[in-house]
Design a protein around this motif. Structure first.
Motif, PDB file in Angstrom:
ATOM      1  N   GLY A  53      -2.565  -8.997  13.576  1.00 20.00           N
ATOM      2  CA  GLY A  53      -1.741  -9.173  14.759  1.00 20.00           C
ATOM      3  C   GLY A  53      -0.423  -9.888  14.511  1.00 20.00           C
TER       4      GLY A  53
ATOM      5  N   HIS B 244       4.513  -1.102   9.787  1.00 26.25           N
ATOM      6  CA  HIS B 244       3.422  -0.120   9.722  1.00 26.25           C
ATOM      7  C   HIS B 244       2.095  -0.803  10.013  1.00 26.25           C
ATOM      8  CE1 HIS B 244       0.178   2.247   7.894  1.00 26.25           C
ATOM      9  NE2 HIS B 244       0.887   3.260   8.371  1.00 26.25           N
TER      10      HIS B 244
ATOM     11  N   THR C   4       0.842  -1.199   0.000  1.00 27.99           N
ATOM     12  CA  THR C   4       0.000   0.000   0.000  1.00 27.99           C
ATOM     13  C   THR C   4       0.875   1.246   0.000  1.00 27.99           C
ATOM     14  OG1 THR C   4      -0.029   0.298   2.390  1.00 27.99           O
ATOM     15  CG2 THR C   4      -1.672  -1.224   1.459  1.00 27.99           C
TER      16      THR C   4
ATOM     17  N   ARG D 260      -2.250   0.126  11.611  1.00 22.17           N
ATOM     18  CA  ARG D 260      -3.287   1.131  11.886  1.00 22.17           C
ATOM     19  C   ARG D 260      -3.617   1.228  13.364  1.00 22.17           C
ATOM     20  NH1 ARG D 260      -4.442   5.352   8.815  1.00 22.17           N
ATOM     21  NH2 ARG D 260      -3.169   4.905   7.020  1.00 22.17           N
TER      22      ARG D 260
ATOM     23  N   ALA E  44       1.562  -4.683   9.703  1.00 19.48           N
ATOM     24  CA  ALA E  44       0.959  -5.573  10.703  1.00 19.48           C
ATOM     25  C   ALA E  44      -0.369  -6.048  10.133  1.00 19.48           C
ATOM     26  CB  ALA E  44       0.730  -4.822  12.011  1.00 19.48           C
TER      27      ALA E  44
HETATM   28  C1  LIG Z   1      -6.481  -7.852   6.685  1.00 20.16           C
HETATM   29  C2  LIG Z   1      -5.844  -6.739   7.455  1.00 20.16           C
HETATM   30  C3  LIG Z   1      -5.396  -6.953   8.742  1.00 20.16           C
HETATM   31  C4  LIG Z   1      -4.796  -5.917   9.461  1.00 20.16           C
HETATM   32  N1  LIG Z   1      -4.355  -6.141  10.733  1.00 20.16           N
HETATM   33  C5  LIG Z   1      -3.761  -5.136  11.407  1.00 20.16           C
HETATM   34  C6  LIG Z   1      -3.244  -5.354  12.709  1.00 20.16           C
HETATM   35  O1  LIG Z   1      -3.296  -6.437  13.272  1.00 20.16           O
HETATM   36  N2  LIG Z   1      -2.677  -4.300  13.356  1.00 20.16           N
HETATM   37  C7  LIG Z   1      -2.587  -3.057  12.783  1.00 20.16           C
HETATM   38  O2  LIG Z   1      -2.052  -2.142  13.419  1.00 20.16           O
HETATM   39  N3  LIG Z   1      -3.039  -2.832  11.530  1.00 20.16           N
HETATM   40  C8  LIG Z   1      -3.614  -3.831  10.832  1.00 20.16           C
HETATM   41  N4  LIG Z   1      -4.055  -3.620   9.568  1.00 20.16           N
HETATM   42  C9  LIG Z   1      -3.741  -2.367   8.902  1.00 20.16           C
HETATM   43  C10 LIG Z   1      -2.517  -2.564   8.026  1.00 20.16           C
HETATM   44  O3  LIG Z   1      -1.371  -2.764   8.833  1.00 20.16           O
HETATM   45  C11 LIG Z   1      -2.344  -1.356   7.120  1.00 20.16           C
HETATM   46  O4  LIG Z   1      -3.419  -1.376   6.219  1.00 20.16           O
HETATM   47  C12 LIG Z   1      -1.032  -1.430   6.376  1.00 20.16           C
HETATM   48  O5  LIG Z   1       0.065  -1.167   7.228  1.00 20.16           O
HETATM   49  C13 LIG Z   1      -0.978  -0.432   5.241  1.00 20.16           C
HETATM   50  O6  LIG Z   1      -1.319   0.824   5.711  1.00 20.16           O
HETATM   51  P1  LIG Z   1      -2.330   1.748   4.911  1.00 20.16           P
HETATM   52  O7  LIG Z   1      -3.610   0.990   4.837  1.00 20.16           O
HETATM   53  O8  LIG Z   1      -2.404   2.996   5.689  1.00 20.16           O
HETATM   54  O9  LIG Z   1      -1.705   1.982   3.565  1.00 20.16           O
HETATM   55  C14 LIG Z   1      -4.646  -4.645   8.852  1.00 20.16           C
HETATM   56  C15 LIG Z   1      -5.098  -4.447   7.541  1.00 20.16           C
HETATM   57  C16 LIG Z   1      -5.681  -5.483   6.850  1.00 20.16           C
HETATM   58  C17 LIG Z   1      -6.149  -5.231   5.442  1.00 20.16           C
END
Ligand SMILES: Cc1cc2nc3c(=O)[nH]c(=O)nc-3n(C[C@H](O)[C@H](O)[C@H](O)COP(=O)(O)O)c2cc1C
Length: 167
Positions: A68, A112, A16, A114, A65
């Protein structure tokens, strides 16, 4: 007389814009003009082979990430190379500490997400710990939107690992 440059391998999964921005900054930092004698190799985690890992002198790992944990792509890299790069399993099938082929090499990690990076950081550091890799810089943890401050820290992380190998 020529000397063989050290190789810094940046193995990442950057699907992303946020993760790609961090990776781009890490790569730019690793290629800082002030750092000489280091070859920077950039590989998508899904296509990083055991030979790529064995040929490197140090590592930068990048992952989002997901659920988890580290990304499936980075996990796949370790799943498919762990034993070939000096990893070992104990009788229960768990990763065992080893002084294998790549032990002692420095690594850096950027993650990285969320909302919670805990499991991803723990998983990645646990696996490279079993390989005997040495953490050369604090883990760069970025949560939420990627702003300039995070990009600067990513640049510094890349430059730090490259400078370490240049010494
Ligand atoms: C299926 C899925 C699972 C995710 N699991 C986590 C998580 O466990 N912890 C977290 O902080 N973010 C999580 N995220 C967010 C992603 O880490 C985040 O989308 C990725 O780092 C890219 O960032 P962006 O969406 O801002 O471009 C998840 C996103 C997706 C799509």
């Amino acid at each position: 007389m020529s000397t063989t440059p050290c190789t810094l391998l940046i193995a990442h999964h950057s699907p992303t814009r946020s993760t790609r921005a961090l990776t781009d900054a890490v790569v730019t930092g690793a290629n800082d003009d002030a750092i000489e004698g280091v070859r920077v190799e950039v590989r998508e985690a899904l296509s990083t082979s055991a030979d790529d890992l064995l040929a490197a002198d140090g590592y930068l790992l990048g992952t989002p990430a997901n659920f988890g944990y580290m990304s499936g792509a980075l996990k796949h890299m370790f799943d498919s190379t762990f034993l070939a790069i000096g990893g070992a399993l104990d009788d229960s099938g768990s990763a065992a500490s080893t002084g294998g082929t790549t032990a002692g090499r420095p690594f850096g990690l950027y993650v990285h997400g969320r909302y919670d990076l805990t499991g991803a950081v723990r998983a990645a550091t646990s696996i490279v710990g079993a390989l005997g890799w040495k953490q050369a810089a604090p883990v760069l943890e970025v949560t939420g939107d990627v702003h300039d401050a995070a990009l600067e820290r990513a640049y510094e992380l890349g430059a730090t690992l490259a400078a370490l190998l240049a010494d």
